[in-house]
Design an enzyme around this catalytic site. Structure first.
Site, PDB file in Angstrom:
ATOM      1  N   HIS A   1      -5.231  -3.317   2.211  1.00  0.00           N
ATOM      2  CA  HIS A   1      -5.620  -4.186   3.332  1.00  0.00           C
ATOM      3  C   HIS A   1      -6.281  -5.480   2.852  1.00  0.00           C
ATOM      4  O   HIS A   1      -7.292  -5.928   3.387  1.00  0.00           O
ATOM      5  CB  HIS A   1      -6.548  -3.457   4.308  1.00  0.00           C
TER       6      HIS A   1
ATOM      7  N   GLU B   1     -19.000   3.054   0.053  1.00  0.00           N
ATOM      8  CA  GLU B   1     -18.220   2.408  -1.002  1.00  0.00           C
ATOM      9  C   GLU B   1     -18.972   2.320  -2.323  1.00  0.00           C
ATOM     10  O   GLU B   1     -18.369   2.392  -3.401  1.00  0.00           O
ATOM     11  CB  GLU B   1     -17.788   1.006  -0.553  1.00  0.00           C
TER      12      GLU B   1
ATOM     13  N   ARG C   1       0.832  -1.223   0.000  1.00  0.00           N
ATOM     14  CA  ARG C   1       0.000   0.000   0.000  1.00  0.00           C
ATOM     15  C   ARG C   1       0.854   1.255   0.000  1.00  0.00           C
ATOM     16  O   ARG C   1       0.425   2.308  -0.464  1.00  0.00           O
ATOM     17  CB  ARG C   1      -0.954   0.012   1.190  1.00  0.00           C
TER      18      ARG C   1
ATOM     19  N   SER D   1      -5.268   5.481   5.405  1.00  0.00           N
ATOM     20  CA  SER D   1      -4.872   4.071   5.451  1.00  0.00           C
ATOM     21  C   SER D   1      -4.423   3.552   4.088  1.00  0.00           C
ATOM     22  O   SER D   1      -3.465   2.788   3.992  1.00  0.00           O
ATOM     23  CB  SER D   1      -6.039   3.207   5.936  1.00  0.00           C
TER      24      SER D   1
HETATM   25  C1  LIG Z   1     -18.314  -0.837   5.194  1.00  0.00           C
HETATM   26  C2  LIG Z   1     -17.133  -0.308   5.929  1.00  0.00           C
HETATM   27  N1  LIG Z   1     -16.388   0.655   5.358  1.00  0.00           N
HETATM   28  C3  LIG Z   1     -15.290   1.133   5.984  1.00  0.00           C
HETATM   29  C4  LIG Z   1     -14.924   0.653   7.203  1.00  0.00           C
HETATM   30  C5  LIG Z   1     -13.667   1.154   7.900  1.00  0.00           C
HETATM   31  N2  LIG Z   1     -14.012   1.973   9.062  1.00  0.00           N
HETATM   32  C6  LIG Z   1     -14.003   1.466  10.318  1.00  0.00           C
HETATM   33  S1  LIG Z   1     -14.474   2.572  11.468  1.00  0.00           S
HETATM   34  C7  LIG Z   1     -14.666   3.790  10.312  1.00  0.00           C
HETATM   35  C8  LIG Z   1     -15.106   5.159  10.733  1.00  0.00           C
HETATM   36  C9  LIG Z   1     -16.354   5.115  11.558  1.00  0.00           C
HETATM   37  O1  LIG Z   1     -16.776   6.376  11.941  1.00  0.00           O
HETATM   38  P1  LIG Z   1     -18.048   6.514  12.866  1.00  0.00           P
HETATM   39  O2  LIG Z   1     -19.170   5.715  12.307  1.00  0.00           O
HETATM   40  O3  LIG Z   1     -18.314   7.952  13.050  1.00  0.00           O
HETATM   41  O4  LIG Z   1     -17.609   5.789  14.196  1.00  0.00           O
HETATM   42  P2  LIG Z   1     -16.956   6.392  15.524  1.00  0.00           P
HETATM   43  O5  LIG Z   1     -16.644   7.833  15.300  1.00  0.00           O
HETATM   44  O6  LIG Z   1     -17.979   6.219  16.572  1.00  0.00           O
HETATM   45  O7  LIG Z   1     -15.733   5.574  15.789  1.00  0.00           O
HETATM   46  C10 LIG Z   1     -14.365   3.299   9.032  1.00  0.00           C
HETATM   47  C11 LIG Z   1     -14.421   4.074   7.796  1.00  0.00           C
HETATM   48  C12 LIG Z   1     -15.727  -0.362   7.766  1.00  0.00           C
HETATM   49  N3  LIG Z   1     -15.427  -0.911   8.951  1.00  0.00           N
HETATM   50  N4  LIG Z   1     -16.828  -0.801   7.126  1.00  0.00           N
END
Ligand SMILES: Cc1ncc(C[n+]2csc(CCOP(=O)(O)OP(=O)(O)O)c2C)c(N)n1
Ligand SMILES: [Mg+2]
Lengths: 308, 286
Positions: free
Chosen positions: A106, A55, A7, A34
């Site tokens: 990833h 996505e 990456r 990332s």
């Molecule tokens: C479908 C999907 N896309 C991307 C991710 C990667 N990802 C994990 S947490 C996150 C951000 C989440 O933000 P939020 O919903 O505001 O959660 P919090 O601030 O409470 O941690 C992302 C993009 C994922 N887990 N699932």
């Protein structure tokens, strides 16, 4: 020798391509840091669009941007950047033959601690099944740079499988890859180990282990899983008479399957497929490679079983 | 299990935060920010009478149901389960290691009390809607709770589920929105704004309350009110601070998915301990 993740080549190479005058942009889905597409955004303002955690929208927006003459790279993690938006990739990008390069990071079991939901083990199969899609699985940082360049300079859909796991470097700066391309990294006569991605370095180490046991393995890097470098694979299989494939991906439909499809039609050869047969689990990436028999020792053992 | 007082639930939330830090330090990977921001909501749901469930029976399907849609906040869920005795010390301290019941994201196959694998964002609300629909069809009085992230609301699937739940009048469904205005790449308002979320949820046919998501008393009241309003699904927009309770993590996107080092964990734990002493005093003064 520095270990780097594939990456790390992503954002950097996109910046280089812009510098060379290519009309490259990236669309990411809240993972620009990332995937490293953030480097493009930082170096070339306006070249990175972050759609947020969406996505399907990412791929649709990428498709639309490609219709304005741009070469569009997408981001996210491989599991979401292929699976969550598969219909957009299939029906919009591939059927319309658009200039969209699906390059999430990833991929594979080496994602590690995040666990099964984050480990894409089917992406090669899903992408390979699509007409018009080409599939590149780079083995190291330099191969990743080459793969991104090939994707940018050949029109139409590509899937480049990038990873988070730091891997030993197999290639030097001169590596350019090709379409198709499979390269012999170690010449041998008893068995062909055909590997891709993270597994290439493991296969080379496995060949060293096998040498001590008197087994002379040839190691082939299957850089392009689609199109396959048929001549290179047939030549190696014809010489050794045995093929063991290894990939950090399910054995159902991945690189090993692609090689099996080729050999079964053109040169039936005894084969063993090393790869995943279940969902993954949480643990550091190298622990998982060992646990699932995907490290050098596991590959060497599979080769011995195959030849026994 | 005795329902705890508001002052006691604050203590539980402090315990959850301590355990979140302890397990993340041990695992050297994972998500502190979104786990800490949800700690007060989780404490009220599981210990303040928010949910009606049988604490002696993890995974019991005859009571209220819970889904952690923002699966990366698994440490907050595991901390609650640890407090309930559903997970042991060795489980939480092996977070993210080979063979642990505490997978990086909740896994129903190995962790009691988890309904379905989580981690892919934007799926919990649909699952919760299906659960709520099924329970209603069975004439069950039980309720379904789902905890979502604000960044997560960018997923289109959530809006399909919002439409579905309102269309089917799923008033047994409550969505708690951990509204901390941060996702991975920055502020939600900067990456792709949700706009006027209350107005949008209302326009989709939901009843909406907005509260301070760190005020356990307010969470309690909102959950009670949601039980009364008939005919519509309920959204509780919980205004929170990502990383809440650990000063150097608060409001920092960089602490979304990075575990604290030993030194950082020690600093975090001593802050939480000081907070605990203050809360203990409050319980005595009660
Ligand atoms: C479908 C999907 N896309 C991307 C991710 C990667 N990802 C994990 S947490 C996150 C951000 C989440 O933000 P939020 O919903 O505001 O959660 P919090 O601030 O409470 O941690 C992302 C993009 C994922 N887990 N699932
Ligand atoms: Mg958030």
């Amino acid at each position: 020798m520095t270990n780097r993740a594939t990456r790390e080549a992503y954002g950097e190479t996109l910046v280089e391509l812009v510098g060379e005058g290519l009309n490259v942009v990236a669309v990411d889905a809240d993972l620009a840091g990332s995937t490293t597409t953030g480097k493009l955004g930082a170096a070339c303002p306006g070249r990175l669009v972050d759609v947020g955690i969406a996505e399907q929208d990412m791929v649709g927006v990428a498709a639309g941007l490609s219709l304005t003459g741009r070469i569009v790279f997408t981001g996210s993690f491989a599991v979401f950047g292929t699976g969550r938006c598969y219909d957009q990739i299939r029906n919009t990008v591939c059927d319309s033959d658009l200039d969209v390069k699906v390059c999430p990071t990833h991929s594979g079991i080496t994602v590690g601690e995040d666990g099964a939901t984050h480990q894409s083990l089917e992406d090669i199969g899903m992408m390979r099944a699509l007409p018009n899609m080409r599939v590149l699985v780079p083995a190291d940082y330099r191969a990743a740079k080459a793969a991104i360049r090939i994707a940018a300079t050949n029109e139409g859909p590509f899937y480049v499988r990038l990873g988070r796991h730091k891997v030993p470097e197999v290639y030097d700066e001169s590596f350019e890859g090709g379409l198709p391309y499979a390269g012999v990294l170690r010449v041998g006569s008893d068995v062909t180990i055909a590997a891709c991605g993270v597994e290439v370095a493991q296969a080379l180490a496995a060949a060293d282990l096998l040498e001590r046991k008197g087994i002379d393995a040839e190691v082939l890097d299957v850089f392009s899983v689609k199109p396959l470098d048929e001549d290179a694979i047939l030549a190696s299989a014809g010489k050794t008479g045995h093929v063991v494939t290894c990939e950090e991906h399910t054995v159902r439909g991945g690189m090993g399957s692609a090689v099996a499809e080729l050999l079964s039609e053109r040169l039936p050869t005894p084969m063993s497929l090393v790869g995943m047969r279940t969902f993954g689990t949480s643990a550091p990436g190298d622990v998982l490679l060992h646990h699932f028999g995907l490290d050098a020792g596991g590959i060497a053992a599979a080769v011995e079983r195959h030849l026994a | 299990m005795r329902v705890r007082t508001t002052a006691e639930v604050r203590l539980v939330a402090n315990d959850l935060r301590r355990d979140i830090i302890r397990m993340l330090e041990a695992s050297s990977s994972g998500h502190p920010g979104g786990s800490l921001s949800a700690a007060d909501i989780m404490a009220e749901l599981w210990f303040g009478g928010g949910m009606d469930f049988d604490p002696s029976n993890p995974g019991d399907r005859t009571h209220d149901r819970f889904l952690l849609s923002k699966g990366h906040a698994a440490p907050a869920l595991y901390a609650a389960f640890y407090e309930l005795g559903w997970l042991g010390e060795e489980d939480v301290m092996s977070l993210r290691q080979l063979g642990s019941r505490c997978q990086g994201h909740p896994d129903n196959k190995v962790c009691p009390g988890v309904e379905a694998c989580a981690g892919s964002l934007g799926q919990g609300l649909s699952i919760a809607s299906g659960l709520a629909l099924g329970l209603k069809a069975d004439d069950s009085p039980r309720r379904v709770y789902v905890l979502c992230g604000d960044g997560e609301m960018q997923e289109g699937s959530n809006w399909e589920a919002l439409m579905f739940a309102a269309h089917h009048g799923l008033d047994n469904l409550t969505m708690l929105l951990d509204f901390n205005d941060l996702q991975i790449d920055g502020h939600v308002t900067d990456v792709c704004s949700l706009g006027d979320i209350e107005a949008k949820l209302g326009a989709f046919g939901w009843s909406v309350q907005t509260i301070d998501g760190h005020d356990v008393g307010a969470v309690h009241l909102a959950l009670e009110r949601a039980k009364d309003a008939a005919g519509r699904p309920h959204a509780i927009v919980c205004k929170t601070v990502k990383g809440k309770g650990v000063s150097f993590m608060e409001g920092q996107a960089g602490w979304h998915g990075k575990a604290p080092s030993h030194v950082e964990a020690a600093a975090a734990l001593s802050e939480l301990e000081a907070e605990r002493a203050r809360l203990d005093q409050e319980v005595c003064d009660d």
